[in-house]
Every structure is written in structure tokens, then in C-alpha cells.
Design a protein around this motif. Structure first.
Motif, PDB file in Angstrom:
ATOM      1  N   ALA A 116       4.710 -12.241   1.013  1.00  0.00           N
ATOM      2  CA  ALA A 116       4.035 -12.497  -0.269  1.00  0.00           C
ATOM      3  C   ALA A 116       4.305 -13.917  -0.761  1.00  0.00           C
ATOM      4  O   ALA A 116       3.494 -14.495  -1.500  1.00  0.00           O
ATOM      5  CB  ALA A 116       4.486 -11.478  -1.314  1.00  0.00           C
ATOM      6  N   ASP A 117       5.420 -14.497  -0.349  1.00  0.00           N
ATOM      7  CA  ASP A 117       5.787 -15.836  -0.802  1.00  0.00           C
ATOM      8  C   ASP A 117       5.227 -16.940   0.094  1.00  0.00           C
ATOM      9  O   ASP A 117       5.470 -18.119  -0.151  1.00  0.00           O
ATOM     10  CB  ASP A 117       7.312 -15.974  -0.857  1.00  0.00           C
ATOM     11  N   LEU A 157      -1.173 -16.018  -2.389  1.00  0.00           N
ATOM     12  CA  LEU A 157       0.208 -16.184  -2.829  1.00  0.00           C
ATOM     13  C   LEU A 157       0.576 -15.055  -3.778  1.00  0.00           C
ATOM     14  O   LEU A 157      -0.134 -14.770  -4.744  1.00  0.00           O
ATOM     15  CB  LEU A 157       0.365 -17.541  -3.518  1.00  0.00           C
ATOM     16  N   GLY A 158       1.667 -14.397  -3.497  1.00  0.00           N
ATOM     17  CA  GLY A 158       2.101 -13.241  -4.282  1.00  0.00           C
ATOM     18  C   GLY A 158       1.689 -11.915  -3.685  1.00  0.00           C
ATOM     19  O   GLY A 158       2.100 -10.860  -4.177  1.00  0.00           O
ATOM     20  N   THR A 159       0.885 -11.963  -2.611  1.00  0.00           N
ATOM     21  CA  THR A 159       0.423 -10.747  -1.936  1.00  0.00           C
ATOM     22  C   THR A 159       0.900 -10.770  -0.488  1.00  0.00           C
ATOM     23  O   THR A 159       0.716 -11.780   0.202  1.00  0.00           O
ATOM     24  CB  THR A 159      -1.108 -10.651  -1.962  1.00  0.00           C
TER      25      THR A 159
END
Length: 578
Positions: A532-533, A549-551
Motif C-alpha cells: 500500500a505504501d 498509493l494507500g491501496t
């Protein structure tokens, strides 16, 4: 959404059968796709195109005199498997060889490249040309990373014309590559599209807005701007393409395609063409035989694209030459001139007879079957979530692709196990079925992984932790060699490498298979979550890296789910034995 549907899983196959039935004078069904009804003349290079279903008339609708000799047809929005490409190529190949040409997507590249290797190994000369016309999918300095959209038609037309002029394979490939180098496209979307059987579209566009640079698989655009009047839209599209005029595009004559993606109607496309025409004239360009219509669609997506090809004398001959296919007709073609080819029954090729193994080996094969069934079950359970993850920056089909592959693998594994096959054969048959039915990047890589595991483990008996760890390491190496991914690229490799390394370390410490596998699966799950990062550096999500980003990466997540499910099966067997 799809209004005419039986089973979403069977949609592509059923649609293909109806297509062939409607055009039997032009095409015939072959394993993996369709081919011209007429045989390829001796000495003529056969042009094989292909890609996922859901883009008609690309790709089957462009098979016929003047364009392609055959089309490999993948499932919905998924590349055809290497087996499908090989089967179509065999059906149309002549002594002059085969040119493979297709849109530049990761799954297509993997599967067509594998097919090329296999065809060459069989003694069939083969070359490939990837279409890279979409200017929004990568910077100009990285044109080789761009994807293929409606510019496919330009390259396919060039390849088909060159083949029918009697040029040799190298010259046909060079001419198709020249067409690709001179072709530029850009698209916009006003709404998303919905896969057959799905309840929601792959992506949405806010009311009153349009996504600039969207892809034909539902990949989000690179920017969202207010919907503009046709004159302003024409200016936007034209200016961006003219800013990317190819260095060798010195002439003033161009071919133009206004392509509708599904829901934008012909009258609107004509209106847009009328707005673009004076802009190109002001730029000193003369338009040759413009094409306005649907050439590469995306179900009911409301969208369109502009394609411009800068012509030289030979490319203009190709662009204006006669063609007669189910969906594209220009000039006059004598359909009676070539002899008809025999019909071929579609379906999978015979994989050969399974040789029963010994009792211990057959028991190991039955365990492998249970493991593969556990993968099928967890993918069935998580298919919607995997699709949701993939739709954030990709095309949203990872879940259904994994589901098709896992179900086919489980079916093939059950057939092999019931015949008394050992672990290696069950894995190999499962891998062949997974790759063939899933297609796409995940299909190619999972098929390769299972086949590699099968070859490494073999049918001698029940493999222990050390043997399995070595086999997993070999599969990891094969996947990285084929897919070119490394740690940090935000792919399944980010979960696969920690899994393999942990499994190898624990096996070397003397841990049992069940314990080692379960702990390695925990490492894979943590690594998948950590993606995710990361920003993707490969695949369809790359042009929209910031959106993901974040997923976590759906490929890494599905891998972690699969190995965790297998660990549960191994634990159950371990408890029985103890």
C-alpha cells in the motif's frame, strides 16, 4: 451494463460462437480465436492480431482480406493465453511465417512473447510488433511503455497490406513498426464501463466532467476536466497530438481515426470530426480517407479517441488499400480468389493421457488437488474485493481473471488426480489450465508458477519442505525472469519473494512443510499489506501510480490469500498424520 447475458464467465466464448455463426463466409472458429475462412496463400506472411474480448471490432472483427489472417481472443479485458496465440498462429501459418501484433499491455506482452518463443521452437518463423500509440500512458521519451488503443487499426492495416504485397517476414514487421512509430492517439471518457455480470462500473467520471487519457480497459484518465463544447474538445485533442508529431512525420498527409468507445453515437463523432478538420488544415495537414466510427470499444463506455498517423507514400497505399472483414470494409476484394480452409472445432488441445503414479505419489497428487481447490475457494470468496483493489488504478479485472484461472486449475487438477496422477502432474495440468483460461498477466504468471512447481517436484512421491522450498524458489526465478518485476515494483513479486525466502530459511532449519509454509504465508500477507505504501512501476497501474498509493497491490494480495489457504490445507493434513 450487459443486457444480453447468460453466464458472465461464458460471455466471451458465447459471443465468439455467435460472431462466427454470423460471418461464416469470412471467418472460421479455431482453437484460441478465429481465422479467415480462406487459407493463407503459400509464401504470404500470416498476420495474427489479438487481445482481450470486449473491444469489438477489435480484434475478431478485423480478420479478413486486407487486414489480419487470424485473431487470438482472450476473455473479457484479459489478454489471450500463450496457448491461444500459438493455436491461432498454427491455424494460419504459411511457409513465410507469422507476424504477431497487438496492443502493448503487460499481459499481452507476456503471453505473445511466450507464444513467439514456442512458435520459433516449432520451426515457424515469427516476429512481433507492439502497438504504442496512446500518448497519455507514458512520456514521449518512453514510447516503448505506451499502450495500444485505436491506433491498433493503423498498424494492423499496414501489416496486412505488406503481407499481401508478398513482402517477407522481416519486411512486414518493419513496415508495421514504421506505421506504429508514426501513429499517435488520445482519448477521453465521459463515463465508465461495466463488465458483464458486474453490478458497478469499473470507474466513474463525476457529472459534467470528462477523464482525459483513459484506457480502453477502464484505466482511469490522467486528469479530469469539465466537459467542453465540441470545438474546445477538438482543440484539446488536436493540440496534444500535434505536440507529439513524430520526428519522421515530415509530410503533410495524415490518416485520421475518430473512434467511439461504445455509447457516443455516430452523429456526435461526425460533429467532432467536423470540428477537428479545420484545425488540422490550419496545421498544414491534408486528411486522407478519414475513419469515423467504432474500431476499439469498451462495452458501454461513453468516450472517444482521436488517432493521427503521418503517412509516407507506402503507408498511404496501405491506408487506402482494399479490405473486407466482418467490421471493416473498403474498396473491392475478390473473396473467391483464395481457397477455403477447413473448419476447426474450438476448444482446448488434448493435453495427453495421464499416467497413474504409485500409491504414495497419487496421495500426494490428491493433496495438491485439495490445495488448489482451497485457492479456488478463497478467490471465489474475495473476487469482488480483488476487483475493487484493481479498479483503483488499473482496469478492475484482476478478481475475475484470478477466478477464471483458479476454477480452471481446480477442474484440471481434479481430472488429473482422479486418474491417479502424482503431485507434479497435478500441478502441471493445473498450471496449463490456469494460463489458458485466465489469460492476462496473472494467468501467464500463475500458469508459469504452477508448471514450474510441477516440473521441480515431479511424481516420485510426497515432497518434503526442502523440495517444496526449492521448487518455489525456481518458480520465483521464472516469474521474475518472465515478468521483469523486482521488489518495490508493486506486483505479486513483493509478496512472492518474502514468502520464498522465509520458506527456504525455515526448511533449511529442518522445519516441517506445514509449519514452514504457514509461517512463510504470514510473511507474504504482511508484505502484501505493505505494498500500500508503494507506487507501481510496472503494469496497467503505472500511468496512474499516485491513485494506488494507500491501496495494496491486488496481485500481491491474491498471492497472499492463496498461499494462506494452502497453508490451512497443509495444517489439516499435518493434524491427520499426527
Amino acid at each position: 451494463m450487459s443486457y444480453v447475458l447468460n453466464d458472465a464467465v461464458a460471455f466471451a466464448d458465447e459471443s465468439a460462437e455467435g460472431f462466427v455463426a454470423a460471418h461464416r463466409n469470412l471467418v472460421r472458429r479455431v482453437r484460441g480465436g478465429v481465422a479467415r475462412a480462406a487459407a493463407t496463400p503459400p509464401g504470404q506472411v500470416a498476420v495474427v492480431i489479438g487481445g482481450g474480448s470486449g473491444h469489438y471490432p477489435a480484434f475478431a472483427g478485423l480478420v479478413g482480406p486486407g487486414i489480419a489472417h487470424g485473431a487470438a481472443m482472450g476473455n473479457v479485458f484479459a489478454s489471450p493465453s500463450a496457448q491461444q496465440v500459438v493455436a491461432v498462429a498454427r491455424a494460419v501459418a504459411s511457409d513465410a511465417g507469422v507476424l504477431l501484433t497487438y496492443g502493448n499491455y503487460a499481459g499481452d506482452a507476456l503471453n505473445f512473447d511466450q507464444a513467439q518463443e514456442q512458435l520459433r521452437a516449432e520451426g515457424i518463423p515469427c516476429q512481433s510488433v507492439r502497438v504504442t500509440d496512446d500518448i497519455c500512458s507514458a512520456p514521449a521519451a518512453e514510447q516503448e511503455k505506451r499502450r495500444g488503443i485505436a491506433g491498433d487499426l493503423v498498424v494492423f492495416r499496414a501489416a496486412g497490406w505488406a503481407a499481401e504485397q508478398g513482402l517477407d517476414l522481416e519486411a512486414v514487421a518493419a513496415f508495421a513498426a514504421r506505421a506504429n512509430e508514426r501513429t499517435r492517439s488520445i482519448g477521453v471518457a465521459f463515463s465508465g464501463c461495466t463488465l458483464p455480470g458486474a453490478a458497478e462500473p469499473l470507474f466513474t467520471v463525476p457529472e459534467g466532467m470528462m477523464a482525459v487519457g483513459m484506457g480502453i480497459h477502464g484505466e482511469p484518465g490522467i486528469e479530469t476536466v469539465p466537459i467542453a463544447p465540441a470545438r474546445e474538445l477538438a482543440e484539446l485533442l488536436t493540440a496534444r497530438i500535434l505536440a507529439e508529431r513524430p520526428e519522421n512525420g515530415t509530410g503533410g498527409r495524415v490518416g485520421v481515426i475518430i473512434n467511439g468507445l461504445g455509447s457516443v453515437k455516430s452523429e456526435e463523432l461526425f460533429l467532432l470530426y467536423g470540428a477537428i478538420l479545420p484545425l488540422l488544415k490550419d496545421a498544414g495537414l491534408a486528411i486522407v480517407d478519414p475513419e469515423v466510427g467504432e474500431y476499439a470499444t469498451s462495452f458501454e463506455m461513453a468516450g472517444l479517441s482521436l488517432t493521427i498517423v503521418w503517412l509516407d507514400d507506402e503507408l498511404e497505399q496501405a491506408w487506402r488499400s482494399p479490405a473486407y472483414t466482418p467490421a471493416y470494409r473498403k474498396g473491392t476484394v475478390d473473396l473467391a480468389a483464395a481457397p477455403a480452409a477447413p473448419d476447426e472445432v474450438g476448444g482446448a488441445a488434448d493435453a495427453g493421457t495421464v499416467i497413474a503414479a504409485g500409491e504414495e505419489a497419487a496421495a500426494a497428487g490428491a493433496r495438491v488437488l485439495k490445495a488448489i481447490e482451497s485457492i479456488r475457494n478463497v478467490i471465489d470468496r474475495e473476487v469482488d474485493e480483488l476487483g475493487r483493489l484493481d479498479a483503483i488504478a488499473g482496469d478492475g479485472d484482476h478478481g475475475i481473471g484470478m477466478q477464471r484461472g483458479a476454477r480452471a486449475a481446480a477442474e484440471a487438477a481434479a481430472a488429473a488426480s482422479s486418474a491417479g496422477a502424482g503431485a507434479g502432474t497435478v500441478l502441471t495440468r493445473a498450471g496449463e489450465a490456469w494460463a489458458d483460461k485466465a489469460g492476462g498477466t496473472s494467468g501467464a504468471l500463475w500458469g508459469l508458477a504452477l508448471r514450474t512447481l510441477g516440473r521441480q517436484i515431479g511424481d516420485a512421491g510426497a515432497p518434503g519442505a526442502a523440495v517444496v522450498a526449492q521448487a518455489v524458489a525456481a518458480a520465483r526465478e521464472a516469474i521474475q525472469r518472465t515478468g521483469k518485476a523486482e521488489i518495490g515494483d508493486k506486483t505479486l513479486v513483493d509478496a512472492l519473494i518474502p514468502f520464498s525466502e522465509r520458506l527456504t530459511a525455515l526448511a533449511s532449519e529442518g522445519r516441517g512443510l506445514s509449519t514452514a509454509w504457514t509461517e512463510a504465508a504470514t510473511a507474504a500477507t504482511a508484505a502484501a499489506a505493505a505494498t500500500a505504501d508503494l507506487l507501481p512501476r510496472l503494469g496497467r497501474a503505472r500511468p496512474h501510480a499516485e491513485k494506488s498509493l494507500g491501496t495494496p497491490d491486488p496481485g500481491a494480495v491474491s498471492f497472499a490469500l492463496a498461499v494462506t489457504a494452502v497453508g490451512t490445507v497443509l495444517d489439516a493434513y499435518n493434524l491427520k498424520e499426527n
